[in-house]
Write an enzyme that holds these catalytic residues in place. Sequence first.
Site, mmCIF file in Angstrom:
data_model
loop_
_atom_site.group_PDB
_atom_site.id
_atom_site.type_symbol
_atom_site.label_atom_id
_atom_site.label_comp_id
_atom_site.label_asym_id
_atom_site.label_seq_id
_atom_site.Cartn_x
_atom_site.Cartn_y
_atom_site.Cartn_z
ATOM 1 N N HIS A 30 9.800 -30.659 -0.020
ATOM 2 C CA HIS A 30 8.541 -30.265 -0.636
ATOM 3 C C HIS A 30 7.439 -31.137 -0.059
ATOM 4 O O HIS A 30 7.575 -32.363 0.029
ATOM 5 C CB HIS A 30 8.606 -30.423 -2.151
ATOM 6 C CG HIS A 30 7.406 -29.876 -2.848
ATOM 7 N ND1 HIS A 30 6.946 -28.599 -2.629
ATOM 8 C CD2 HIS A 30 6.553 -30.438 -3.760
ATOM 9 C CE1 HIS A 30 5.871 -28.390 -3.362
ATOM 10 N NE2 HIS A 30 5.614 -29.481 -4.056
ATOM 11 N N HIS A 42 -0.518 -30.382 -3.890
ATOM 12 C CA HIS A 42 0.554 -29.649 -3.214
ATOM 13 C C HIS A 42 0.555 -28.199 -3.674
ATOM 14 O O HIS A 42 -0.115 -27.832 -4.642
ATOM 15 C CB HIS A 42 1.909 -30.315 -3.459
ATOM 16 C CG HIS A 42 2.228 -30.578 -4.901
ATOM 17 N ND1 HIS A 42 3.262 -29.975 -5.574
ATOM 18 C CD2 HIS A 42 1.643 -31.407 -5.811
ATOM 19 C CE1 HIS A 42 3.312 -30.413 -6.822
ATOM 20 N NE2 HIS A 42 2.334 -31.281 -6.997
ATOM 21 N N CYS A 152 4.681 -24.663 1.087
ATOM 22 C CA CYS A 152 4.045 -25.958 0.862
ATOM 23 C C CYS A 152 3.781 -26.711 2.159
ATOM 24 O O CYS A 152 2.788 -27.434 2.281
ATOM 25 C CB CYS A 152 4.895 -26.803 -0.083
ATOM 26 S SG CYS A 152 6.589 -27.097 0.498
#
Length: 258
Positions: A30, A42, A152
């Site tokens: 991530h 994010h 992401c």
Amino acid sequence: MGLLSNRIVRSSLKPGDHIYSWRTAYIYAHHGIYLGDDKVIHFTRRGQEVGTGTVLDVLLVSSGPNRSYVPCPTCVPRDDAHGVVSSCLNCFLGGGILYRFEYSVSPALFLAKARGGTCTLAVSDSDDDVIHRAKYLLNNGFGCYNVFKNNCEDFAIYCKTGLLVLDQSTMGQSGQAVSIIGGPLAAVMSTPLRLVTTNIYGMAATAVGVYCVSRYAADIGMRSDVVKVPVEDLTRRLATGVLQVLEPSLPVAPPLAH
């Protein structure tokens, strides 16, 4: 940071850094942009930071490590997080280890880091530009999450470089998505060798070569189908549903005199 790992300590973080943390047994990572003051911006989908929106999510989540994760009272709960969000560093990491994504790496280093989603040949813009893009997208969004075209990592790379893929029907900027597709592609491409040789080492070398070439060619720093897009223009295109960046047409030549 070394050849094999981009792991860093928190004290070395600076605003504008592109950071990431591995999830689901190192299958996915991530990514986000560090703002300073323990805050990270994010891009996520509801309840699934690396979800696909399909039944595969069950397998991804079940394969992940059981971490002791206690969210802080000031951040948006994971199940409610959707789109571009701001979290504290602890909540972003979710019990994982902190890594920093590298920019302007050499071709040799890029190929040596066989795992995608850890570095790029592309050049990062100034930290001020990076933070401006991240904050602007926090308020205006980054479109719909797509694990292969708009995830992401794509978000963080855009914040760092301002580069966007022209044709949104193709693969996005994400190196880890390219790695997922590149592995099976390399195996398929090397299969015809079985017709001329049974040498397992030759087939393996060919598969590795195809994989490396596909990663190198697909890197955002090498692709020819990308263009620099101001963040304000990007959000206008998202609002109108027209993401493809149209190149200016060539001037029409005047008719010849008779």
